[in-house]
Design a protein around this motif. Sequence first.
Motif, PDB file in Angstrom:
ATOM      1  N   ASN A  11       0.846  -1.194   0.000  1.00 24.52           N
ATOM      2  CA  ASN A  11       0.000   0.000   0.000  1.00 24.52           C
ATOM      3  C   ASN A  11       0.880   1.243   0.000  1.00 24.52           C
ATOM      4  OD1 ASN A  11       0.693   0.659   2.637  1.00 24.52           O
ATOM      5  ND2 ASN A  11      -1.265   0.007   3.534  1.00 24.52           N
ATOM      6  N   ALA A  12       0.256   2.413  -0.017  1.00 23.76           N
ATOM      7  CA  ALA A  12       1.004   3.650  -0.270  1.00 23.76           C
ATOM      8  C   ALA A  12       1.988   3.993   0.841  1.00 23.76           C
ATOM      9  CB  ALA A  12       0.040   4.814  -0.486  1.00 23.76           C
ATOM     10  N   THR A  13       1.847   3.392   2.017  1.00 23.40           N
ATOM     11  CA  THR A  13       2.815   3.645   3.081  1.00 23.40           C
ATOM     12  C   THR A  13       3.728   2.450   3.306  1.00 23.40           C
ATOM     13  OG1 THR A  13       1.017   3.171   4.629  1.00 23.40           O
ATOM     14  CG2 THR A  13       1.581   5.477   4.282  1.00 23.40           C
ATOM     15  N   THR A  70       3.275  -0.991   3.467  1.00 22.49           N
ATOM     16  CA  THR A  70       2.933  -2.274   4.075  1.00 22.49           C
ATOM     17  C   THR A  70       2.586  -3.287   2.976  1.00 22.49           C
ATOM     18  OG1 THR A  70       2.054  -1.167   6.016  1.00 22.49           O
ATOM     19  CG2 THR A  70       1.349  -3.444   5.664  1.00 22.49           C
TER      20      THR A  70
HETATM   21  C1  LIG Z   1      -1.103   0.411   4.911  1.00 17.41           C
HETATM   22  O1  LIG Z   1      -1.385  -0.683   5.784  1.00 17.41           O
HETATM   23  C2  LIG Z   1      -1.061  -0.411   7.141  1.00 17.41           C
HETATM   24  C3  LIG Z   1      -1.288  -1.697   7.932  1.00 17.41           C
HETATM   25  O2  LIG Z   1      -2.569  -2.177   7.726  1.00 17.41           O
HETATM   26  C4  LIG Z   1      -1.908   0.734   7.660  1.00 17.41           C
HETATM   27  O3  LIG Z   1      -1.520   1.049   8.985  1.00 17.41           O
HETATM   28  C5  LIG Z   1      -1.674   1.950   6.778  1.00 17.41           C
HETATM   29  O4  LIG Z   1      -2.537   2.998   7.170  1.00 17.41           O
HETATM   30  C6  LIG Z   1      -1.956   1.601   5.331  1.00 17.41           C
HETATM   31  N1  LIG Z   1      -1.624   2.738   4.489  1.00 17.41           N
HETATM   32  C7  LIG Z   1      -2.459   3.183   3.553  1.00 17.41           C
HETATM   33  C8  LIG Z   1      -1.991   4.387   2.793  1.00 17.41           C
HETATM   34  O5  LIG Z   1      -3.545   2.662   3.315  1.00 17.41           O
END
Ligand SMILES: *[C@@H]1O[C@H](CO)[C@@H](O)[C@H](O)[C@H]1NC(C)=O
Length: 342
Positions: free
Chosen positions: A233-235, A237
């Motif tokens: 995902n964008a951060t 994970t």
């Molecule tokens: C990516 O996944 C992590 C873990 O589930 C979550 O904390 C984070 O907010 C997510 N980032 C996005 C941009 O959805």
Amino acid sequence: MRVSFGLITLLYSAADALSASVPQKHDTLVTPQVVHTFPNGTNMENLAVRASGQILCTIITAPNLYQVNPIVDSPATLVHSFSDYETLFGIIEVQPDQFYVLAGNASAATLTSVQGSWSAFHVNMSSFDDEGTATIDKVADFPDALLLNGMGLLNLEQGLVYIADPYAGAISILNVNTGSHYVAINNSLTIPAAPFTTPLGVNGVHVFQQPAGPLYVYFSNTAQSLLARMPINATGTPIGDAEVVASGIIADDFTFDSQGNVLQAVIGSDEIVKINTATGTVTVLAGSPNNTELRSVSAAQFGRLYNDTTTLFVTLNGGNLGEGGPVVPGAVKMLDLGAALA
Ligand SMILES: *[C@@H]1O[C@H](CO)[C@@H](O)[C@H](O)[C@H]1NC(C)=O
Ligand SMILES: *[C@@H]1O[C@H](CO)[C@@H](O)[C@H](O)[C@H]1NC(C)=O
Ligand SMILES: *[C@@H]1O[C@H](CO)[C@@H](O)[C@H](O)[C@H]1NC(C)=O
Ligand SMILES: *[C@@H]1O[C@H](CO)[C@@H](O)[C@H](O)[C@H]1NC(C)=O
Ligand SMILES: *[C@@H]1O[C@H](CO)[C@@H](O)[C@H](O)[C@H]1NC(C)=O
Ligand SMILES: *[C@@H]1O[C@H](CO)[C@@H](O)[C@H](O)[C@H]1NC(C)=O
Ligand SMILES: *[C@@H]1O[C@H](CO)[C@@H](O)[C@H](O)[C@H]1NC(C)=O
């Protein structure tokens, strides 16, 4: 604690044993041209290209960051020497002309790295062209890191970058604005493992997304001799399993062309290969284990000027880590890939 380093050149002699995916050879190999050759005994590690086209490059055998012009036979200008450290590894740009580098204590001569010595630094190049100095400040210490190597931009808005630790066999995420970091990826494809016993697992790490495609983190693993990827995902994970893209390549760092092919520095066979990430096809574009043109090629980045966007700039480690194989001085070279990318 000093932990054991590369044994990269031991891999070199074993390169012939690998035949997982036999690389195709492009009809005509591209001949590298010399941008800058450092003194003998210098090992190079990585590079990043400024919007001005100039190349910032890091040295393993000294804690020095240099700038070279993206032309044949350029001089090298010292940007900064990180005096409390022995070595520099990865480098990445986040905001324009704001670079981040990894410094630590590791010795190419004794093939060891010191746990607790690794830090990330901010190199602000905004004033360098006018004043000849860059502003340097420390972003974070990494007390648990064993060796910090490749870097990749993850999220520009939030200032997130990936950092590979090949000895720990894991990938961290660093927020360059706050200095906070954590181990984000640690799996069977990031750890050092067979076919080779070198302790170098995950090495290069970069994010890429095809138009309307999934966001992937790609990473190379030197010991496992492969390129792999995971959807994220964008951060940063992971949101799916890791998968092997190509194998049989003793891989160091890499970059992408405009179509999403990987241009991979294959440190174990002294080649630049193109990897089609959809098919896994590996094509040799330049270099050979039979000559030293690209001896221990360690990283690759495309130019950013109007006339060099299909020119690949590469760093040569030079090949004197560990035992065996030819040794040449570390260098920056350029490859006009134009036709080879078609
Ligand atoms: C990516 O996944 C992590 C873990 O589930 C979550 O904390 C984070 O907010 C997510 N980032 C996005 C941009 O959805
Ligand atoms: C560079 O030094 C190595 C020993 O570290 C030596 O084997 C090699 O011949 C030297 N090469 C040149 C070009 O001087
Ligand atoms: C690196 O090692 C040198 C001695 O070679 C030492 O003076 C220095 O403090 C060390 N730096 C770090 C960050 O551990
Ligand atoms: C970079 O340095 C310039 C001065 O040369 C300064 O104006 C700018 O705020 C700095 N940028 C960052 C992100 O620190
Ligand atoms: C990776 O996970 C393993 C357990 O599977 C653990 O032993 C190791 O410490 C982890 N590495 C890092 C750097 O977090
Ligand atoms: C390197 O040379 C050997 C022996 O001449 C040859 O068998 C091999 O095909 C060559 N490899 C490449 C990649 O040119
Ligand atoms: C790009 O143009 C500059 C002059 O503007 C020239 O010095 C340089 O050699 C050119 N680079 C390539 C790869 O042709």
